[in-house]
Design an enzyme around this catalytic site. Sequence first.
Site, mmCIF file in Angstrom:
data_model
loop_
_atom_site.group_PDB
_atom_site.id
_atom_site.type_symbol
_atom_site.label_atom_id
_atom_site.label_comp_id
_atom_site.label_asym_id
_atom_site.label_seq_id
_atom_site.Cartn_x
_atom_site.Cartn_y
_atom_site.Cartn_z
ATOM 1 C CE1 TYR A 1 -3.477 -1.960 0.462
ATOM 2 C CE2 TYR A 1 -2.208 -3.405 2.354
ATOM 3 C CZ TYR A 1 -3.647 -3.333 1.616
ATOM 4 O OH TYR A 1 -3.962 -4.837 1.767
ATOM 5 N NE ARG B 1 -2.469 0.214 5.602
ATOM 6 C CZ ARG B 1 -3.680 0.344 4.316
ATOM 7 N NH1 ARG B 1 -2.940 1.518 3.300
ATOM 8 N NH2 ARG B 1 -4.037 -0.218 4.126
ATOM 9 C CB CYS C 1 5.939 -17.236 16.222
ATOM 10 S SG CYS C 1 5.598 -16.311 14.666
ATOM 11 C CB CYS D 1 -0.005 -20.831 13.723
ATOM 12 S SG CYS D 1 0.119 -19.623 15.215
ATOM 13 N NE ARG E 1 3.799 -12.383 6.379
ATOM 14 C CZ ARG E 1 3.571 -11.645 7.320
ATOM 15 N NH1 ARG E 1 3.590 -11.796 8.159
ATOM 16 N NH2 ARG E 1 2.984 -11.174 6.372
ATOM 17 C CG ASP F 1 -4.311 -15.071 3.413
ATOM 18 O OD1 ASP F 1 -5.312 -14.467 3.007
ATOM 19 O OD2 ASP F 1 -3.730 -14.992 4.138
ATOM 20 C CG ASP G 1 -4.617 -10.012 2.249
ATOM 21 O OD1 ASP G 1 -4.601 -8.977 1.694
ATOM 22 O OD2 ASP G 1 -4.161 -10.136 3.243
ATOM 23 C CE LYS H 1 -5.063 -6.694 5.757
ATOM 24 N NZ LYS H 1 -3.055 -6.265 5.520
HETATM 25 C C1 LIG Z 1 -2.291 -6.156 5.959
HETATM 26 C C2 LIG Z 1 -0.973 -5.656 5.593
HETATM 27 C C3 LIG Z 1 -1.303 -4.502 5.590
HETATM 28 C C4 LIG Z 1 -1.893 -3.903 6.894
HETATM 29 O O1 LIG Z 1 -3.158 -3.004 6.523
HETATM 30 P P1 LIG Z 1 -4.443 -2.796 6.907
HETATM 31 O O2 LIG Z 1 -5.237 -2.979 6.621
HETATM 32 O O3 LIG Z 1 -3.909 -1.368 7.368
HETATM 33 O O4 LIG Z 1 -4.632 -3.306 8.521
HETATM 34 C C5 LIG Z 1 0.105 -3.578 4.994
HETATM 35 N N1 LIG Z 1 0.895 -3.992 4.612
HETATM 36 C C6 LIG Z 1 0.945 -5.490 4.012
HETATM 37 C C7 LIG Z 1 1.999 -6.163 3.395
HETATM 38 C C8 LIG Z 1 -0.082 -6.657 4.788
HETATM 39 O O5 LIG Z 1 -0.633 -7.813 4.045
HETATM 40 S S1 SF4 Z 2 -0.196 -16.732 12.164
HETATM 41 FE FE1 SF4 Z 2 2.846 -17.738 11.918
HETATM 42 S S2 SF4 Z 2 3.446 -15.543 11.910
HETATM 43 FE FE2 SF4 Z 2 1.217 -15.045 13.260
HETATM 44 S S3 SF4 Z 2 1.856 -16.892 15.287
HETATM 45 FE FE3 SF4 Z 2 1.528 -18.218 13.905
HETATM 46 S S4 SF4 Z 2 3.242 -18.851 13.167
HETATM 47 FE FE4 SF4 Z 2 3.568 -16.714 14.074
#
Ligand SMILES: *Cc1c(COP(=O)(O)O)cnc(C)c1O
Ligand code: SF4
Length: 353
Positions: A98, A101, A110, A114, A119, A278, A315, A322
């Site tokens: 975006y 941000r 972690c 999970c 990821r 996802d 997403d 998103k």
């Molecule tokens: C989810 C995400 C954000 C943040 O999105 P918000 O809608 O502001 O919470 C920013 N960058 C990436 C790459 C994302 O996956």
């Molecule tokens: S969802 Fe993925 S990044 Fe988030 S706490 Fe669990 S293992 Fe870690």
Amino acid sequence: MTIVHVQQPVWQNQLKNALSSPEEISQALACDPDEIATVNSHYPLRISPYYLELIRQGGEPLFRQAVPDIRELDDPLGMVDPLAEESLSPVPNLVHRYPDRALFLVSNQCAMYCRFCTRKRKVGKKSMRVNKETIAAGVKYLKNTPQIREVLISGGDPLLLSDQALEQILQQLQAIQHIKVLRIGTRTPCTLPMRITPELVNMLRKYHPLYINTHFNHPAEITQEAERACTLLADAGIPLGCQTVLLKGINDSLPVLQELLYRLLEIRVRPYYLMQGDLTEGTAHFRTDIKTGLALMRGLIGSISGMAVPTYILDAPYGKGKIPLTPDYILSHQEDKLDFKNYQGIPCSYPFL
Ligand SMILES: *Cc1c(COP(=O)(O)O)cnc(C)c1O
Ligand code: SF4
């Protein structure tokens, strides 16, 4: 001679004692070590003693989030990197999707891996390299990109870094003029709540405006320890949000979701997103139909406090961003008015001006 005992913080002992081999897990939870080993040859494994105890008390919905399942290796729709994060990374571990941000991955670990992680391709694996160089390259990119107003610090889990290592990153980001807001994504209030120490919180409060989004998926995860962790953070003026993942058989029922959302408000966490799973490879058995998600949202909106209602988010594949998924309340656009139904299904209208 004096013997100096260096006391390890409780949270570091939790990590040291975490279950991370198929044998440990199959012994602790009576499951098939071979199956776990097969999955573990593709994906990492870790359960903190704290979360193990929760599984013993909470059963299936927590077990499935943490314990490898052979179905992780059977996912025909799956994509390795469904959000195209790698191609949106100008430098490794910084995703700039975006304009205003960016997502900065500062840890590859972690407290628990999970099973549904989006990821999954890299978190907890050796191939995900985070070090002084990648962090310096990320900071440099952020410094040179003035349209970025907010940085989301994530991973892995940034709170698996030491207080000192995390503070160094926060300091560098705070020093960048155009960065106005910091956000940390962490699951530790849920999976390792003892990580939230008074020392950590006293460090974090120096970096306002700082927001934390955490991640609870089931009411059984909201324990006294989790409440203590969230209270400490909230008392330091850190607004807390929650990004829940909609998970088949875990929280895709109205009573479970309602209870989770109510309980989050009680521990001062504002539900932020409910995320549609996802298309991450290895997570097919957790994916819920979008129609189910929309029906759940219809059941929540109007029926529970608006403060407790998250935005249901999809997403988009290939990193297209998103989008909110909202049940349809509009019946028709008339010449002179909008016809719609209310949360109970009762028809209403409002004139066009
Ligand atoms: C989810 C995400 C954000 C943040 O999105 P918000 O809608 O502001 O919470 C920013 N960058 C990436 C790459 C994302 O996956
Ligand atoms: S969802 Fe993925 S990044 Fe988030 S706490 Fe669990 S293992 Fe870690």
